[in-house]
Scaffold this active site. Structure first.
Site, PDB file in Angstrom:
ATOM      1  N   ARG A 120       0.826  -1.204   0.000  1.00 49.13           N
ATOM      2  CA  ARG A 120       0.000   0.000   0.000  1.00 49.13           C
ATOM      3  C   ARG A 120       0.857   1.250   0.000  1.00 49.13           C
ATOM      4  NH1 ARG A 120      -3.614  -0.606   4.199  1.00 49.13           N
ATOM      5  NH2 ARG A 120      -4.869  -1.542   2.572  1.00 49.13           N
ATOM      6  N   TYR A 121       1.910   1.237   0.784  1.00 52.05           N
ATOM      7  CA  TYR A 121       2.779   2.407   0.888  1.00 52.05           C
ATOM      8  C   TYR A 121       3.960   2.219  -0.057  1.00 52.05           C
ATOM      9  CZ  TYR A 121       0.249   3.199   5.275  1.00 52.05           C
ATOM     10  OH  TYR A 121      -0.714   3.410   6.222  1.00 52.05           O
ATOM     11  N   ARG A 124       7.297   0.287   1.615  1.00 52.32           N
ATOM     12  CA  ARG A 124       7.261  -0.852   2.530  1.00 52.32           C
ATOM     13  C   ARG A 124       6.091  -1.767   2.204  1.00 52.32           C
ATOM     14  NH1 ARG A 124       5.515   3.854   4.402  1.00 52.32           N
ATOM     15  NH2 ARG A 124       4.011   4.075   6.103  1.00 52.32           N
ATOM     16  N   CYS A 133      -3.278 -17.807  14.551  1.00 52.06           N
ATOM     17  CA  CYS A 133      -2.870 -17.030  15.725  1.00 52.06           C
ATOM     18  C   CYS A 133      -3.020 -17.937  16.939  1.00 52.06           C
ATOM     19  CB  CYS A 133      -3.772 -15.818  15.910  1.00 52.06           C
ATOM     20  SG  CYS A 133      -3.769 -14.752  14.466  1.00 52.06           S
ATOM     21  N   CYS A 137      -8.677 -12.786  18.359  1.00 52.82           N
ATOM     22  CA  CYS A 137      -9.241 -11.577  18.946  1.00 52.82           C
ATOM     23  C   CYS A 137     -10.574 -11.317  18.244  1.00 52.82           C
ATOM     24  CB  CYS A 137      -8.295 -10.408  18.728  1.00 52.82           C
ATOM     25  SG  CYS A 137      -6.596 -10.815  19.180  1.00 52.82           S
ATOM     26  N   CYS A 140     -10.803  -8.788  15.390  1.00 48.59           N
ATOM     27  CA  CYS A 140      -9.658  -8.850  14.467  1.00 48.59           C
ATOM     28  C   CYS A 140      -9.963  -8.226  13.115  1.00 48.59           C
ATOM     29  CB  CYS A 140      -9.242 -10.300  14.241  1.00 48.59           C
ATOM     30  SG  CYS A 140      -7.928 -10.430  13.012  1.00 48.59           S
ATOM     31  N   ARG A 142      -8.447  -8.758  10.492  1.00 48.78           N
ATOM     32  CA  ARG A 142      -8.277  -9.770   9.430  1.00 48.78           C
ATOM     33  C   ARG A 142      -9.149 -10.986   9.697  1.00 48.78           C
ATOM     34  NH1 ARG A 142      -2.424  -8.496   9.773  1.00 48.78           N
ATOM     35  NH2 ARG A 142      -2.423  -6.509   8.676  1.00 48.78           N
ATOM     36  N   ASP A 301     -11.475  -1.167  13.549  1.00 43.48           N
ATOM     37  CA  ASP A 301     -11.922  -1.222  12.158  1.00 43.48           C
ATOM     38  C   ASP A 301     -13.343  -1.780  12.065  1.00 43.48           C
ATOM     39  OD1 ASP A 301      -9.588  -0.251  10.932  1.00 43.48           O
ATOM     40  OD2 ASP A 301      -8.607  -2.198  11.155  1.00 43.48           O
ATOM     41  N   ASP A 338      -7.483   3.217  10.131  1.00 43.36           N
ATOM     42  CA  ASP A 338      -7.095   2.691   8.827  1.00 43.36           C
ATOM     43  C   ASP A 338      -8.209   3.118   7.875  1.00 43.36           C
ATOM     44  OD1 ASP A 338      -5.327   1.094   7.173  1.00 43.36           O
ATOM     45  OD2 ASP A 338      -4.863   0.023   9.040  1.00 43.36           O
ATOM     46  N   LYS A 345      -3.101   4.292   7.153  1.00 41.99           N
ATOM     47  CA  LYS A 345      -3.282   4.860   8.483  1.00 41.99           C
ATOM     48  C   LYS A 345      -3.416   6.381   8.421  1.00 41.99           C
ATOM     49  CE  LYS A 345      -0.679   1.075  10.476  1.00 41.99           C
ATOM     50  NZ  LYS A 345      -0.313   0.399   9.200  1.00 41.99           N
TER      51      LYS A 345
HETATM   52  C1  LIG Z   1       0.289  -0.661   8.980  1.00 43.12           C
HETATM   53  C2  LIG Z   1       0.779  -1.038   7.680  1.00 43.12           C
HETATM   54  C3  LIG Z   1       2.110  -0.838   7.328  1.00 43.12           C
HETATM   55  C4  LIG Z   1       3.130  -0.241   8.282  1.00 43.12           C
HETATM   56  O1  LIG Z   1       2.804   1.096   8.575  1.00 43.12           O
HETATM   57  P1  LIG Z   1       3.771   1.960   9.492  1.00 43.12           P
HETATM   58  O2  LIG Z   1       3.021   3.222   9.714  1.00 43.12           O
HETATM   59  O3  LIG Z   1       5.041   2.125   8.748  1.00 43.12           O
HETATM   60  O4  LIG Z   1       3.983   1.187  10.770  1.00 43.12           O
HETATM   61  C5  LIG Z   1       2.515  -1.187   6.064  1.00 43.12           C
HETATM   62  N1  LIG Z   1       1.652  -1.706   5.170  1.00 43.12           N
HETATM   63  C6  LIG Z   1       0.339  -1.896   5.462  1.00 43.12           C
HETATM   64  C7  LIG Z   1      -0.559  -2.446   4.430  1.00 43.12           C
HETATM   65  C8  LIG Z   1      -0.136  -1.568   6.727  1.00 43.12           C
HETATM   66  O5  LIG Z   1      -1.420  -1.787   7.024  1.00 43.12           O
HETATM   67  S1  SF4 Z   2      -5.778  -9.209  15.942  1.00 38.73           S
HETATM   68 FE1  SF4 Z   2      -6.223 -10.843  14.460  1.00 38.73          FE
HETATM   69  S2  SF4 Z   2      -4.274 -11.285  13.481  1.00 38.73           S
HETATM   70 FE2  SF4 Z   2      -3.817 -10.183  15.378  1.00 38.73          FE
HETATM   71  S3  SF4 Z   2      -3.513 -11.779  16.924  1.00 38.73           S
HETATM   72 FE3  SF4 Z   2      -5.649 -11.162  17.055  1.00 38.73          FE
HETATM   73  S4  SF4 Z   2      -6.712 -12.621  15.718  1.00 38.73           S
HETATM   74 FE4  SF4 Z   2      -4.547 -12.731  15.183  1.00 38.73          FE
END
Ligand SMILES: *Cc1c(COP(=O)(O)O)cnc(C)c1O
Ligand code: SF4
Length: 376
Positions: A120-121, A124, A133, A137, A140, A142, A301, A338, A345
């Site tokens: 996305r960025y 990175r 996991c 959670c 979560c 995801r 989220d 997000d 973010k």
């Molecule tokens: C959170 C996240 C990152 C890392 O973001 P930082 O602000 O650098 O910690 C990188 N890629 C994705 C898709 C993210 O959700």
């Molecule tokens: S937030 Fe989601 S990905 Fe992170 S530890 Fe909990 S269940 Fe696993």
């Protein structure tokens, strides 16, 4: 691994696993194998409410329940509002979605060039190396993909991800997450680290994990010895409540810090769990004592069935106001949302600019006193 003396609550949970002893308890593989996954087992340890029973019965298709015995011992058996309990035992509320909710609120699937990578960025990538996991959670982000199924990425998908990073010379930072990468064996984790670190333009790697909190037994001297070789390696540890800071967690975090692995925290703002400035301050202070630097507080989220967990953004900003200025600057993370749909973010700092005039700003400080900053 040297085992810590068990608490009364831990002994109570351990008694449930016939034939198991304190050595088993200290063994992360035993903890993983014996995670509590059924209503029947949980019911023998916790007095479940109707809403929890319905939640457990209905959650399977969405986000399964799994609670390591270690984490289960932190649950209050009698208090349904217990912050540990609310994070790991499903409620019936999870089963109904609100109109604003989405399966993939951060739009990760749309930014995924190859399976497992989210780019996305510009500089990175997020590398989701598995789907398992220690504990699921309930909020979560995801939840659409995490679970215990046999869906761990194949070596071939890892290879496609390594190739992608190798081809994209702009990627200088790789964030390894999942699932939880620390549920992998040391050997597989090391393979991933080796491959990623062998890419010349990757300056450093981060591990995103909740395991030091939900399964601190996993932080063994073998694991730490292995991770140390991949310095510079940073860790982002997911902490939500001061009750999560136990002697076992403190030991795991101290091992991480002693190995020279800098750790930051990620906290999700959760209604009824940590949406209180006093609780949040205690959590931030507790983490600093473990040498974990508060990094982000996330607005929860809008995943499907998460309304009961979400606060308003104004409530989150009010908590941030109670941190900044009132405590150590290191104890003040950045509050972010997000951007739903894939915005990344977005910081939600309280507004300290009262007014911008032609040649001056009217600013307020943490005590609401006004100050003028002149620009010529
Ligand atoms: C959170 C996240 C990152 C890392 O973001 P930082 O602000 O650098 O910690 C990188 N890629 C994705 C898709 C993210 O959700
Ligand atoms: S937030 Fe989601 S990905 Fe992170 S530890 Fe909990 S269940 Fe696993």
């Amino acid at each position: 691994m040297l085992s810590l003396p068990l608490t009364a609550a831990e002994r109570r949970v351990l008694r449930h696993f016939h034939g198991a002893d304190e050595t088993d308890w200290a063994d992360w593989r035993w903890q993983l194998r014996n995670r509590i996954r059924s209503k029947e087992v949980l019911e023998s340890l916790v007095r479940l409410t109707r809403a929890e029973r319905q939640g457990i019965d209905g959650c399977g298709k969405k986000l399964t329940m799994a609670i390591p015995p270690y984490f289960a011992a932190l649950i209050s058996p009698e208090d349904p509002t217990c912050p540990i309990r609310r994070q790991c035992i499903p409620l019936a509320d999870e089963l109904s979605a609100s109109p604003e909710e989405m399966a993939d609120p951060c739009g990760e699937d749309n930014h995924s060039p190859v399976h497992g990578l989210v780019h996305r960025y510009p500089d990175r990538v997020l590398f989701l190396v598995n789907e398992m996991c220690a504990m699921y959670c309930r909020y979560c982000t995801r939840s659409r993909m995490v679970g215990d199924g046999d869906r761990t990425l194949s070596m071939a998908s890892y290879q496609r991800a390594f190739d992608y990073i190798r081809e994209h010379t702009e990627v200088r930072d790789v964030l390894i997450s999942g699932g939880d990468p620390l549920t992998l064996s040391d050997r597989i984790l090391e393979h991933i680290l080796q491959e990623v670190k062998s890419i010349p333009h990757v300056e450093f790697v981060r591990l995103g994990t909740r395991i030091p909190v939900t399964l601190p037994q996993r932080v063994t001297s073998d694991l730490i010895g292995m991770l140390k070789q991949y310095n510079p390696l940073w860790m982002s540890i997911h902490f939500n409540h001061p009750a999560e800071i136990t002697p076992a967690v403190a030991r795991a975090c101290n091992m991480i810090a002693d190995a020279g692995i800098p750790a930051g925290s990620q906290t999700v703002l959760l209604r009824g769990i940590n949406d209180d400035p006093v609780v949040m301050r205690r959590l931030m202070h507790g983490m600093l004592k473990l040498r974990v630097r508060p990094y982000y507080i996330y607005q929860c989220d809008p995943i499907l069935g998460s309304r009961h967990f979400r606060t308003t953004i104004a409530e989150g900003q009010a908590i941030m106001e109670q941190l900044r200025g009132h405590t150590t600057g290191y104890a003040v993370p950045t509050y972010v949302v997000d951007g739903p749909g894939g915005g990344g973010k977005i910081p939600l700092s309280p507004n300290y600019i009262v007014k911008k005039e032609k040649k001056r700003y009217i600013l307020r400080n943490f005590q609401n006193d006004e100050y003028y900053y002149y620009e010529s």
